[in-house]
Design a protein around this motif. Structure first.
Motif, mmCIF file in Angstrom:
data_model
loop_
_atom_site.group_PDB
_atom_site.id
_atom_site.type_symbol
_atom_site.label_atom_id
_atom_site.label_comp_id
_atom_site.label_asym_id
_atom_site.label_seq_id
_atom_site.Cartn_x
_atom_site.Cartn_y
_atom_site.Cartn_z
ATOM 1 N N ASP A 195 61.774 44.563 11.506
ATOM 2 C CA ASP A 195 61.962 44.358 12.949
ATOM 3 C C ASP A 195 60.655 44.251 13.729
ATOM 4 O O ASP A 195 60.656 44.180 14.957
ATOM 5 N N VAL A 196 59.520 44.280 13.002
ATOM 6 C CA VAL A 196 58.255 44.013 13.718
ATOM 7 C C VAL A 196 57.780 42.628 13.280
ATOM 8 O O VAL A 196 58.254 42.082 12.289
ATOM 9 N N ILE A 220 50.123 50.527 18.359
ATOM 10 C CA ILE A 220 49.848 50.089 16.984
ATOM 11 C C ILE A 220 50.788 50.832 16.033
ATOM 12 O O ILE A 220 50.925 52.055 16.123
ATOM 13 N N VAL A 221 51.441 50.086 15.143
ATOM 14 C CA VAL A 221 52.290 50.759 14.145
ATOM 15 C C VAL A 221 51.563 50.792 12.803
ATOM 16 O O VAL A 221 50.722 49.920 12.522
ATOM 17 N N LYS A 222 51.864 51.811 12.020
ATOM 18 C CA LYS A 222 51.304 51.899 10.664
ATOM 19 C C LYS A 222 52.464 51.940 9.678
ATOM 20 O O LYS A 222 53.557 52.396 10.014
ATOM 21 N N GLU A 275 52.904 45.489 16.374
ATOM 22 C CA GLU A 275 53.058 46.393 17.518
ATOM 23 C C GLU A 275 54.445 47.034 17.566
ATOM 24 O O GLU A 275 55.421 46.462 17.094
ATOM 25 N N CYS A 276 54.479 48.202 18.167
ATOM 26 C CA CYS A 276 55.741 48.932 18.314
ATOM 27 C C CYS A 276 56.645 48.177 19.294
ATOM 28 O O CYS A 276 56.210 47.870 20.419
ATOM 29 N N PRO A 277 57.904 47.888 18.893
ATOM 30 C CA PRO A 277 58.794 47.159 19.814
ATOM 31 C C PRO A 277 59.120 47.984 21.072
ATOM 32 O O PRO A 277 59.461 47.435 22.106
ATOM 33 N N ALA A 278 58.950 49.314 20.955
ATOM 34 C CA ALA A 278 59.315 50.158 22.110
ATOM 35 C C ALA A 278 58.164 50.292 23.104
ATOM 36 O O ALA A 278 58.345 50.157 24.312
ATOM 37 N N CYS A 279 56.934 50.524 22.586
ATOM 38 C CA CYS A 279 55.850 50.821 23.567
ATOM 39 C C CYS A 279 54.636 49.915 23.400
ATOM 40 O O CYS A 279 53.660 50.025 24.142
#
Ligand code: APR
Length: 249
Positions: free
Chosen positions: A139-140, A155-157, A148-152
């Motif tokens: 979903d990213v 940075i996502v890992k 990137e985080c879909p919510a905020c």
């Protein structure tokens, strides 16, 4: 010798109350994912320092590039092999209670194992470094250099344990509880070189478990903790074990 070992392993499994499997990269080699160590080990090609949390924090773009190249290139393309399927079949027959895996490839789940503890996390999800939200990797936008985080928008890992990161306390608690209760620990395809994961084997042994090990070569456990060593590739050894147990794959 091999036949006697197989018979002895089946005898231990048949009389065991609780059986737990502890797996490493070797169980996924026959699915096409190289191991980390040994002749064709991934750490011979990639510098493990680049998979340290500090490197990710200071170089998220390069770290994501490497993670995608090293892990996601396999992810979704490889399939479980007979060893993963054998563990799922044993669970269906009530002959296996849980799999604790060091692998992040999700192949145990794809093979149908229901109780799987991902000791080093799982590539299926990412975690936002800002709001901590967990999102499916699907979903990213993987094309983003740093997804990137879909919510905020943070940075996502990848939801995997980088070197230098702690293992989640809940995962450790559950893993060591399973090891403590195991009458047989089936150790498949691991060098036993990485802590704290490798402590699961000694902890199970200290709490009375018999250790049955499957590996192509001796590991850190073989001459110290292993009771029965079934030397060979995981898919073949697990297929033999299931055939002898009367578990159909
Ligand atoms: N069948 C069974 N065992 C195999 C096979 C096979 N077909 N091929 C290789 N092996 C064995 C090797 O002999 C070795 O003992 O699998 C093991 C793989 O060892 P490693 O590559 O060190 O993998 P693992 O023990 O899972 O590493 C633990 O180290 O880098 C970290 O986080 C990473 O989870 C990983 C951890």
């Amino acid at each position: 010798m091999e036949k006697e070992n197989l018979k002895a392993a089946v005898h231990l499994i048949k009389k065991a109350g609780k059986i737990v499997a502890f797996t490493g990269a070797g169980i996924s080699v026959e699915s096409g994912i190289p191991p980390f160590r040994g002749e064709k080990g991934l750490w011979n090609t990639y510098n493990p320092d680049y998979f340290h949390i500090d490197y990710f924090k200071s170089n998220p773009e390069d770290s994501w590039r490497l993670v995608k190249k090293l892990f996601y290139e396999f992810y979704g393309k490889v399939k479980p092999n007979a060893a993963h399927s054998a563990l799922a079949a044993m669970e269906n027959r009530g002959l296996l209670h849980a799999v604790i895996t060091q692998n992040i490839d999700n192949l145990h789940q794809e093979a149908g194992s229901r109780i799987v503890i991902d000791f080093h996390g799982n590539l299926r999800h990412v975690v936002c470094t800002k709001c901590r939200k967990r999102t499916r990797f699907a979903d990213v936008d993987p094309a983003q250099p740093v997804p990137e985080c879909p919510a905020c928008g943070g940075i996502v890992k990848p939801d995997i344990v980088f070197f230098g990161e702690p293992i989640s306390p809940g995962v450790q608690r559950e893993s060591f509880r399973q090891a403590e209760e195991a009458d047989v620990l089936l150790v498949i395809g691991t060098t036993g070189e990485v802590m704290p994961a490798s402590m699961i084997v000694s902890f199970a042994k200290e709490n009375g478990a018999d250790i049955i090990e499957i590996n192509t070569t001796p590991s850190m456990f073989t001459h110290s903790l292993t009771d029965i060593f079934l030397q060979g590739k995981a898919a073949g050894q697990m297929t033999n074990l299931c055939d002898t147990l009367g578990v159909s794959l």
